[in-house]
Design a protein around this motif. Structure first.
Motif, PDB file in Angstrom:
ATOM      1  N   LEU A 172      -6.567   2.652  -6.086  1.00 33.23           N
ATOM      2  CA  LEU A 172      -5.907   3.000  -4.823  1.00 33.23           C
ATOM      3  C   LEU A 172      -6.946   3.362  -3.762  1.00 33.23           C
ATOM      4  CD1 LEU A 172      -3.361   3.493  -3.189  1.00 33.23           C
ATOM      5  CD2 LEU A 172      -3.276   5.822  -4.127  1.00 33.23           C
TER       6      LEU A 172
ATOM      7  N   LEU B 182       0.840  -1.205   0.000  1.00 35.14           N
ATOM      8  CA  LEU B 182       0.000   0.000   0.000  1.00 35.14           C
ATOM      9  C   LEU B 182       0.871   1.249   0.000  1.00 35.14           C
ATOM     10  CD1 LEU B 182      -2.774   1.226   0.057  1.00 35.14           C
ATOM     11  CD2 LEU B 182      -2.811   0.993   2.548  1.00 35.14           C
TER      12      LEU B 182
ATOM     13  N   ALA C  25      -8.223   0.254  -2.236  1.00 33.91           N
ATOM     14  CA  ALA C  25      -7.275  -0.322  -1.278  1.00 33.91           C
ATOM     15  C   ALA C  25      -7.298   0.454   0.037  1.00 33.91           C
ATOM     16  CB  ALA C  25      -5.862  -0.318  -1.880  1.00 33.91           C
TER      17      ALA C  25
ATOM     18  N   ALA D 232      -3.970  -3.188  -3.308  1.00 35.25           N
ATOM     19  CA  ALA D 232      -2.816  -2.302  -3.520  1.00 35.25           C
ATOM     20  C   ALA D 232      -2.027  -2.749  -4.740  1.00 35.25           C
ATOM     21  CB  ALA D 232      -1.929  -2.303  -2.282  1.00 35.25           C
TER      22      ALA D 232
END
Length: 335
Positions: free
Chosen positions: A72, A41, A75, A92
């Motif tokens: 993103l 991440l 995630a 990620a």
């Protein structure tokens, strides 16, 4: 059939990919203090920032960049919900892949644009080359005509060159004579400067001038004034005569006259007394013919002692007038 961008089909307005990505990154920054991030991440965020900072990616791959931002965001949302680290890492990973696609798309399109531009430039250069060839043929004909005229001019120029060579030889002789005179003058000036420097050094020794971080300083003890007085003692002006002569001989130098006292008495009284004594010394030098613009006076009272005031010898050392001499440019370094 795919509709053209300018058709009338209603379209849903989407936020700009850069704004989406920036919002995601802002959320990520705000959340980064809640718990530790996974490595993937953190890498996804870093790569997203790099993509946002790349001009080609923003300009040429906006859709890919939007998809990367959305990935993103998913995630980050999974991380906020407390999903498992495996799930967060999977999302990620997808965000990183989409960011890579956006970067590669931007780079590819930029390269294609450069290739297209290079092709157009090549065509332009070919056309310019053909134009130059035609112009060159025309110029060659003109050159042939000019060369004939130049031959006639060369003959006349040769005659002028011969006359110019004669003049140059005569000028060289005059220059040699001038150089010799300048060398003699420089040697004389160097000798004069050496004598002036020696005389200056002698005069400064006679004035008991000391080299300090502020420059040359002449210290006059308490021999000029009676205790508590700002009027020169009888005959004290003679102690200043040598300084006055020096300043008149070197008008480019300036002098800062500083009055100082010991700590006996009230502080305000000492400040006033030190200023009055500095002014008295300046007045005496002016009376000797020293130019007003060479002098400045300042009183410092008991604030700048050179010794302790707990002994008679220390107090005597503090009761003084200091003359700070400038350098050759007239600059005086203050306190």
């Amino acid at each position: 059939m795919q509709r053209k961008p300018n058709d009338s089909t209603p379209r849903t307005l989407r936020p700009a990919p850069t704004l989406i990505a920036l919002a995601v990154l802002a959320l990520a920054s705000a959340c980064s203090t809640v718990s530790d991030d996974t490595v993937l991440l953190s890498q996804a965020r870093s790569e997203q920032r790099a993509a946002l900072a790349d001009a080609d990616t923003q300009a040429l791959a906006p859709n890919e960049l939007r998809l990367a931002g959305e990935a993103l965001a998913q995630a980050e949302a999974a991380r906020q919900r407390g999903d498992s680290l495996v799930e967060v890492d999977q999302l990620a990973y997808i965000a990183r892949q989409r960011t890579g696609i956006a970067r590669e798309t931007g780079a590819r399109k930029a390269a294609e644009a450069r290739i297209a531009q290079a092709g157009a430039e090549t065509d332009r250069m070919r056309l310019a080359a053909r134009t130059r060839q035609a112009d060159s043929a025309t110029a060659a004909a003109a050159v042939a005509t000019q060369e004939a005229a130049a031959s006639q001019r060369d003959a006349a120029s040769s005659q002028r060159d011969a006359a110019a060579s004669q003049r140059q030889a005569e000028a060289a002789q005059r220059q040699a004579a001038t150089s010799q005179r300048n060398a003699n003058l420089s040697q004389q000036q160097a000798g004069d400067a050496e004598r002036r420097n020696a005389l200056l050094a002698t005069q400064l020794r006679e004035l008991n001038a000391q080299q300090t971080e502020r420059g040359l300083v002449i210290t006059l003890g308490d021999v000029l004034f009676d205790t508590g007085r700002a009027r020169l003692r009888p005959g004290a002006a003679q102690n200043l005569q040598r300084l006055g002569s020096f300043l008149k001989e070197y008008p480019q130098r300036k002098a800062l006259i500083e009055g100082h006292t010991d700590s006996v008495g009230a502080e305000l009284m000492n400040q006033t007394l030190s200023a009055e004594r500095a002014q008295t010394v300046m007045g005496s030098l002016l009376a000797m013919g020293v130019a007003r613009e060479q002098l400045a006076a300042q009183g410092y009272g008991e604030g700048s002692p050179v010794a302790g005031n707990d002994s008679a010898a220390g107090r005597q050392a503090n009761r003084r007038v200091e003359i700070v001499l400038s350098d050759e440019s007239g600059a005086v370094k203050g306190r």
